[in-house]
Each structure stands twice: as structure tokens, then as C-alpha cells.
Design an enzyme around this catalytic site. Sequence first.
Site, PDB file in Angstrom:
ATOM      1  CE  LYS A  80     -25.804 -48.950  73.518  1.00 43.35           C
ATOM      2  NZ  LYS A  80     -24.654 -49.058  74.430  1.00 43.35           N
ATOM      3  N   GLY A 176     -11.363 -40.886  67.964  1.00 40.52           N
ATOM      4  CA  GLY A 176     -12.622 -40.343  68.481  1.00 40.52           C
ATOM      5  C   GLY A 176     -12.435 -39.539  69.744  1.00 40.52           C
ATOM      6  N   GLY A 178     -14.992 -37.815  71.315  1.00 48.84           N
ATOM      7  CA  GLY A 178     -16.359 -37.490  71.735  1.00 48.84           C
ATOM      8  C   GLY A 178     -16.463 -37.457  73.248  1.00 48.84           C
ATOM      9  CB  VAL A 180     -15.876 -42.010  76.228  1.00 46.95           C
ATOM     10  CG1 VAL A 180     -14.840 -42.845  76.967  1.00 46.95           C
ATOM     11  CG2 VAL A 180     -17.269 -42.251  76.806  1.00 46.95           C
TER      12      VAL A 180
HETATM   13  N1  PHE Z   1     -23.953 -46.249  77.204  1.00 40.05           N
HETATM   14  C1  PHE Z   1     -23.248 -47.009  78.180  1.00 40.05           C
HETATM   15  C2  PHE Z   1     -22.534 -48.213  77.532  1.00 40.05           C
HETATM   16  O1  PHE Z   1     -22.504 -48.386  76.341  1.00 40.05           O
HETATM   17  C3  PHE Z   1     -24.107 -47.573  79.264  1.00 40.05           C
HETATM   18  C4  PHE Z   1     -24.924 -46.674  80.125  1.00 40.05           C
HETATM   19  C5  PHE Z   1     -26.131 -47.148  80.590  1.00 40.05           C
HETATM   20  C6  PHE Z   1     -24.515 -45.423  80.536  1.00 40.05           C
HETATM   21  C7  PHE Z   1     -26.918 -46.392  81.412  1.00 40.05           C
HETATM   22  C8  PHE Z   1     -25.277 -44.675  81.376  1.00 40.05           C
HETATM   23  C9  PHE Z   1     -26.480 -45.161  81.819  1.00 40.05           C
HETATM   24  O2  PHE Z   1     -21.974 -49.011  78.238  1.00 40.05           O
END
Ligand code: PHE
Length: 352
Positions: A80, A176, A178, A180
Amino acid sequence: MTPLELAWELGHEEVLIIQDPLSGLRAVIAIHDTTLGPAAGGTRMRIYPSLDDAVVDALRLSRAMTYKAVMAGVPRGGGKGVIVGDPMRDKTRLLLSTYAKGVERLGGRFHTGPDMGIEAGDVAVMARFTEHVSHSAPWATLDSADLTALGVLEAIRATARFLGRNLADLHVAIQGLGQVGSRLARLLAAEKARLTVADLEPERVEQAVAELGASRVDPEAVYDTEADVFSPNAAGGILNDATIPRLRCRAVVGAANEQLAFPRHGDSLHARGILFGPDYVVNAGGLLSLLLEVGETDEEAVIQRVRGIGGTLSDLLDRASTQGVPPHRLADRIVEERLSAARRAHRGSDVG
Ligand code: PHE
């Protein structure tokens, strides 16, 4: 526990701090585990009380990515990225490109994409400096936020079924709106679910009320909303000692990462008779979208796998209830067993 001790405790392989005074970049990239493949995980940008908080967030979120990938059967490890700053004020092209160059220097050990505060357009800026980023394939009709929302929809459908209900007579309180949460609200409205929505930005709430006929609730009052499902789609750590006693829902199913402040809070939900769809099971749609972008599979197949999140959650809820254990404990156990088997296999092949 200090962040460095936590990194040891959680078993991280590598933690990188990137700083650049010219662009103002302060970022952390945490690579948790690459047993199953190069680390994958989005990059988030937000304000943190301290740099230590940013490191802790990266550590916890990257570990969740490892678990997410194992559970979803994606051959990737967990990582991350976290950029410290206000996405509304501090997000410049120079900052994004400097960060992207840092991702590039990892040479593919870490592949990233959008997350809280980092949207598809930001990833497109990064993509000029590194190939190890993705947000949607050029040929795709759905981007990674669409796919994440679709997975959550299927998880809520599975939960409704488990409760003997269906989406059309379900009341969902969404925290939220946002990237999503807003998409999830639209998908749920199309299924005729009843919605109550909360967001820190009043315009987003207005829009959901006007377009989807949602009811509104103050961000602080969303925990007290009487609903079938509470769906957290914003910050992590929102299931804690202060909020759990207030919940008036039968289940918690949402896209936010690291919803439980600590694992014991999943036990508290269980004790209160509230079903918890473990976040890394429910929100794997974004990670699955990566398979599409890197050309490992086509869009139809990815959509099927994202829809399969519903089946994965159903199985988990069934097995957890048969065994009388909280679903998050069972999910962790399944992942840890698979991971140790994979680690043993790797060691075997190293020796051989
Ligand atoms: N951000 C997304 C998650 O928390 C993961 C992700 C990774 C999205 C790579 C797009 C590309 O699961």
C-alpha cells in the site's frame, strides 16, 4: 507499539519512506508479503495527525491487501502507498509524478492504483512515469471503482439472502459517497433498495437525495440509523468501542478498508448478533480489476470473478455460523492457512 515495532509484528518485508522537498512529497510505501506475487495495492492521500500515523496506516492497509489477494485468489502480494497531504490542496502534478518515480524505482515489486484521495485521473498522471500503476484498462467499460462497488453490491445481496431477505426490501445506510460509495448507492437504488446516506460533503448527499431518492443523515448520526445493513465506504477503524454499541443494524458490509479498529471489535459485533462481512473479502473488486489491466484476463471474466465475491461471502457466513465463530476470525484463519502452505511450498522449491 511504535510503527517500527508494528512492522516487525505484522511481518512486513519492506517499508519505504519517500521525501522530496521540492514537490512537498511525503509518502510511505509498505510491502507486506510477496509470497504469492509482486505486491499490489492502491495509494491513498489524506491528512494524518503525524507521520507515524501515516506509517501505521500503510502497514495495516498493506497487510489487508495480502489477505485480500489470498482470499480472492489473485496471484499478488500485499502492499500500500500512502501520501501525506490534503488531496484538495496539495495534489499537484509534480507531487504525483515524484511519487510515481518512487514506484518506478521499486522495479515492479509494487503495483499501485487508486484509493481514498487518489482517483483514476491521478493514476493516469502517474502512468507517464511508471508502468506499475493501473486504474482501468483502455478497452474496459468499468473502472476499478465500478468493480469495487459491484463486489460490495454482490456481498450485500449475499448478506440479504443469509438474512432471508432480498435487495428490494432492504434498507442500507451508506457511510461515504466517494468513489466507491457513490457508485454503490446507484447500484443499490437500481435494485430498489431503500437508502440512507451520509457524507462529510453536503453536495454529494444532495445529489444522492435528488437522484436516488435517498434519505439523509448527519455523518455523526449514521451509526444510530436503524437499517438492515450499515455499509461503511469511507474511513477505516470506524467499528470500535464507541460506535458498536450504537449500531442498530443486522449486518455491516462495505468497501472501507480496515473497518475494525482491532480484531476484537469483530468479536463485539458477533456478540451483539450483528453479521460482519470482513472488509477484505467484500472489497476485492478493485484488486481484481488489476487482472484486467495487466491483460491476465478479459472483462467478462473479471466481472464474473467480482460477482463471485457474493458466493465467497455466502460460503464464509455459512461456515462461520455452522462453526459458531465470527466470520472475520474464520476468514483470517483460511487466509493464514493458505499463506503458510504457500510459504512452505516456496521454501521447498528454494531448497530443491
Ligand atoms: N485500492 C484498492 C483496494 O484497496 C486496490 C487497487 C489496487 C485498486 C490496484 C486498483 C489498482 O483494494
